[in-house]
Every structure is written in C-alpha cells, then in structure tokens.
Design a protein around this motif. Structure first.
Motif, PDB file in Angstrom:
ATOM      1  N   HIS A 181       0.848  -1.188   0.000  1.00 56.05           N
ATOM      2  CA  HIS A 181       0.000   0.000   0.000  1.00 56.05           C
ATOM      3  C   HIS A 181       0.879   1.232   0.000  1.00 56.05           C
ATOM      4  CE1 HIS A 181       1.008  -0.274   4.246  1.00 56.05           C
ATOM      5  NE2 HIS A 181       0.697   1.001   4.351  1.00 56.05           N
ATOM      6  N   ARG A 182       0.303   2.323  -0.420  1.00 51.52           N
ATOM      7  CA  ARG A 182       1.029   3.589  -0.423  1.00 51.52           C
ATOM      8  C   ARG A 182       0.270   4.597   0.422  1.00 51.52           C
ATOM      9  NH1 ARG A 182       2.837   4.903  -6.574  1.00 51.52           N
ATOM     10  NH2 ARG A 182       4.452   3.355  -6.692  1.00 51.52           N
ATOM     11  N   GLY A 183       0.993   5.501   1.001  1.00 51.04           N
ATOM     12  CA  GLY A 183       0.360   6.597   1.718  1.00 51.04           C
ATOM     13  C   GLY A 183      -0.322   6.146   2.985  1.00 51.04           C
ATOM     14  N   ARG A 184      -1.583   6.508   3.109  1.00 47.76           N
ATOM     15  CA  ARG A 184      -2.339   6.226   4.327  1.00 47.76           C
ATOM     16  C   ARG A 184      -2.650   4.751   4.488  1.00 47.76           C
ATOM     17  NH1 ARG A 184      -7.166  10.466   3.839  1.00 47.76           N
ATOM     18  NH2 ARG A 184      -5.998  12.020   2.708  1.00 47.76           N
ATOM     19  N   ALA A 185      -2.810   4.353   5.729  1.00 47.79           N
ATOM     20  CA  ALA A 185      -3.147   2.961   6.006  1.00 47.79           C
ATOM     21  C   ALA A 185      -4.652   2.734   5.936  1.00 47.79           C
ATOM     22  CB  ALA A 185      -2.635   2.567   7.388  1.00 47.79           C
ATOM     23  N   LYS A 186      -5.463   3.800   6.088  1.00 46.82           N
ATOM     24  CA  LYS A 186      -6.912   3.619   6.000  1.00 46.82           C
ATOM     25  C   LYS A 186      -7.514   4.651   5.050  1.00 46.82           C
ATOM     26  CE  LYS A 186      -8.391   6.424   9.898  1.00 46.82           C
ATOM     27  NZ  LYS A 186      -9.186   6.441  11.097  1.00 46.82           N
ATOM     28  N   ALA A 187      -8.730   4.411   4.672  1.00 47.57           N
ATOM     29  CA  ALA A 187      -9.397   5.269   3.698  1.00 47.57           C
ATOM     30  C   ALA A 187      -9.658   6.656   4.264  1.00 47.57           C
ATOM     31  CB  ALA A 187     -10.715   4.625   3.262  1.00 47.57           C
ATOM     32  N   GLY A 188      -9.668   7.640   3.387  1.00 41.99           N
ATOM     33  CA  GLY A 188      -9.911   9.013   3.806  1.00 41.99           C
ATOM     34  C   GLY A 188     -11.389   9.375   3.838  1.00 41.99           C
ATOM     35  N   TRP A 189     -12.253   8.472   3.480  1.00 41.15           N
ATOM     36  CA  TRP A 189     -13.684   8.741   3.497  1.00 41.15           C
ATOM     37  C   TRP A 189     -14.339   7.941   4.610  1.00 41.15           C
ATOM     38  CZ3 TRP A 189     -15.835   4.022   2.721  1.00 41.15           C
ATOM     39  CH2 TRP A 189     -15.101   3.103   2.008  1.00 41.15           C
ATOM     40  N   ARG A 190     -15.556   8.319   4.931  1.00 43.25           N
ATOM     41  CA  ARG A 190     -16.289   7.657   6.012  1.00 43.25           C
ATOM     42  C   ARG A 190     -17.506   6.925   5.459  1.00 43.25           C
ATOM     43  NH1 ARG A 190     -15.662  13.008   8.033  1.00 43.25           N
ATOM     44  NH2 ARG A 190     -13.946  13.094   9.484  1.00 43.25           N
ATOM     45  N   ARG A 191     -17.857   5.847   6.102  1.00 42.61           N
ATOM     46  CA  ARG A 191     -19.057   5.114   5.701  1.00 42.61           C
ATOM     47  C   ARG A 191     -20.256   5.742   6.381  1.00 42.61           C
ATOM     48  NH1 ARG A 191     -17.870  -1.211   5.803  1.00 42.61           N
ATOM     49  NH2 ARG A 191     -20.006  -1.132   5.115  1.00 42.61           N
ATOM     50  N   LEU A 192     -21.256   6.096   5.606  1.00 38.05           N
ATOM     51  CA  LEU A 192     -22.412   6.817   6.132  1.00 38.05           C
ATOM     52  C   LEU A 192     -23.198   6.007   7.155  1.00 38.05           C
ATOM     53  CD1 LEU A 192     -23.700   8.555   2.898  1.00 38.05           C
ATOM     54  CD2 LEU A 192     -22.392   9.552   4.765  1.00 38.05           C
ATOM     55  N   GLU A 193     -23.246   4.686   6.994  1.00 40.68           N
ATOM     56  CA  GLU A 193     -24.029   3.883   7.935  1.00 40.68           C
ATOM     57  C   GLU A 193     -23.388   3.828   9.321  1.00 40.68           C
ATOM     58  OE1 GLU A 193     -21.499   0.886   5.625  1.00 40.68           O
ATOM     59  OE2 GLU A 193     -22.703   2.623   5.128  1.00 40.68           O
ATOM     60  N   ARG A 194     -22.150   4.230   9.455  1.00 41.27           N
ATOM     61  CA  ARG A 194     -21.481   4.220  10.749  1.00 41.27           C
ATOM     62  C   ARG A 194     -21.486   5.586  11.428  1.00 41.27           C
ATOM     63  NH1 ARG A 194     -16.226   0.432   9.495  1.00 41.27           N
ATOM     64  NH2 ARG A 194     -17.395  -1.462   9.137  1.00 41.27           N
ATOM     65  N   GLU A 195     -22.042   6.577  10.802  1.00 40.13           N
ATOM     66  CA  GLU A 195     -22.091   7.916  11.385  1.00 40.13           C
ATOM     67  C   GLU A 195     -23.433   8.140  12.067  1.00 40.13           C
ATOM     68  OE1 GLU A 195     -21.057  11.124   8.897  1.00 40.13           O
ATOM     69  OE2 GLU A 195     -19.162  10.256   8.306  1.00 40.13           O
ATOM     70  N   PRO A 196     -23.471   9.064  13.019  1.00 44.74           N
ATOM     71  CA  PRO A 196     -24.751   9.373  13.643  1.00 44.74           C
ATOM     72  C   PRO A 196     -25.730   9.925  12.610  1.00 44.74           C
ATOM     73  CG  PRO A 196     -22.992  10.809  14.482  1.00 44.74           C
ATOM     74  CD  PRO A 196     -22.376   9.842  13.552  1.00 44.74           C
ATOM     75  N   GLY A 197     -26.991   9.732  12.873  1.00 45.20           N
ATOM     76  CA  GLY A 197     -28.010  10.116  11.900  1.00 45.20           C
ATOM     77  C   GLY A 197     -28.179  11.607  11.706  1.00 45.20           C
ATOM     78  N   PHE A 198     -27.944  12.399  12.716  1.00 42.67           N
ATOM     79  CA  PHE A 198     -28.206  13.828  12.598  1.00 42.67           C
ATOM     80  C   PHE A 198     -26.893  14.600  12.443  1.00 42.67           C
ATOM     81  CE2 PHE A 198     -28.595  18.029  14.576  1.00 42.67           C
ATOM     82  CZ  PHE A 198     -29.556  18.575  13.755  1.00 42.67           C
ATOM     83  N   ARG A 199     -26.869  15.487  11.467  1.00 43.29           N
ATOM     84  CA  ARG A 199     -25.760  16.423  11.301  1.00 43.29           C
ATOM     85  C   ARG A 199     -26.335  17.825  11.382  1.00 43.29           C
ATOM     86  NH1 ARG A 199     -20.461  14.463  10.690  1.00 43.29           N
ATOM     87  NH2 ARG A 199     -20.050  16.199   9.325  1.00 43.29           N
ATOM     88  N   ALA A 200     -25.581  18.745  11.939  1.00 42.62           N
ATOM     89  CA  ALA A 200     -26.055  20.124  12.047  1.00 42.62           C
ATOM     90  C   ALA A 200     -26.329  20.700  10.659  1.00 42.62           C
ATOM     91  CB  ALA A 200     -25.021  20.962  12.784  1.00 42.62           C
ATOM     92  N   PRO A 201     -27.374  21.541  10.549  1.00 38.85           N
ATOM     93  CA  PRO A 201     -27.731  22.080   9.232  1.00 38.85           C
ATOM     94  C   PRO A 201     -26.622  22.951   8.626  1.00 38.85           C
ATOM     95  CG  PRO A 201     -29.231  22.892  10.930  1.00 38.85           C
ATOM     96  CD  PRO A 201     -28.302  21.943  11.575  1.00 38.85           C
ATOM     97  N   HIS A 202     -25.769  23.535   9.421  1.00 40.52           N
ATOM     98  CA  HIS A 202     -24.743  24.388   8.872  1.00 40.52           C
ATOM     99  C   HIS A 202     -23.473  23.607   8.480  1.00 40.52           C
ATOM    100  CE1 HIS A 202     -23.775  24.071  13.169  1.00 40.52           C
ATOM    101  NE2 HIS A 202     -22.523  24.182  12.787  1.00 40.52           N
ATOM    102  N   SER A 203     -23.437  22.310   8.780  1.00 36.59           N
ATOM    103  CA  SER A 203     -22.257  21.525   8.409  1.00 36.59           C
ATOM    104  C   SER A 203     -22.357  21.121   6.947  1.00 36.59           C
ATOM    105  CB  SER A 203     -22.143  20.285   9.296  1.00 36.59           C
ATOM    106  OG  SER A 203     -23.219  19.416   9.062  1.00 36.59           O
ATOM    107  N   TRP A 204     -21.258  21.221   6.291  1.00 31.87           N
ATOM    108  CA  TRP A 204     -21.229  20.895   4.858  1.00 31.87           C
ATOM    109  C   TRP A 204     -20.706  19.484   4.676  1.00 31.87           C
ATOM    110  CZ3 TRP A 204     -17.432  19.512   1.345  1.00 31.87           C
ATOM    111  CH2 TRP A 204     -17.826  19.590   0.006  1.00 31.87           C
ATOM    112  N   ARG A 205     -21.282  18.787   3.724  1.00 35.80           N
ATOM    113  CA  ARG A 205     -20.868  17.432   3.452  1.00 35.80           C
ATOM    114  C   ARG A 205     -20.506  17.298   2.001  1.00 35.80           C
ATOM    115  NH1 ARG A 205     -22.468  11.921   5.618  1.00 35.80           N
ATOM    116  NH2 ARG A 205     -22.552  12.967   7.588  1.00 35.80           N
TER     117      ARG A 205
END
Length: 63
Positions: free
Chosen positions: A39-63
C-alpha cells in the motif's frame, strides 16, 4: 537470409560492442522484478461510511 536481431541505427558498432549490449539487455530481461509495495500513503481510507455515522448532522455543516 537471416537478419540480425539487433541492428545499429546510427554510427558503427563493433561485434564486441553489440555482444556487450546484448548481454546487458538479456541480463535485465532475466532479472526478477522488485515486488510492489502493498500500500502507499495512508493505512486507511480518507472517506467515512455513512451507515457508521450518527443520523443527525447540524444544518450548517457541509458534506
């Protein structure tokens, strides 16, 4: 009529010079390639899996 496998395109090469470059090319072709890194660079992915995140995000947070 047999044609040589190696031909000098420009200039003049003695038979010893052609034999030397042939030996170098054959040695390089027979050499074992170096293994690629697993592998090169990082050992893990730089993105997140949506099913593992909490359901609510603040309205002002950008995704």
């Amino acid at each position: 009529m047999n044609l040589p496998d190696i031909r000098v395109e420009k200039g003049h090469a003695e038979p010893e010079e052609v034999a030397a470059i042939t030996a170098i090319l054959l040695a390089r072709a027979a050499a074992q390639p170096t293994p690629a890194p697993t592998h090169r660079g990082r050992a893990k992915a730089g993105w997140r899996r949506l099913e593992r995140e909490p359901g609510f995000r603040a309205p002002h947070s950008w995704r």
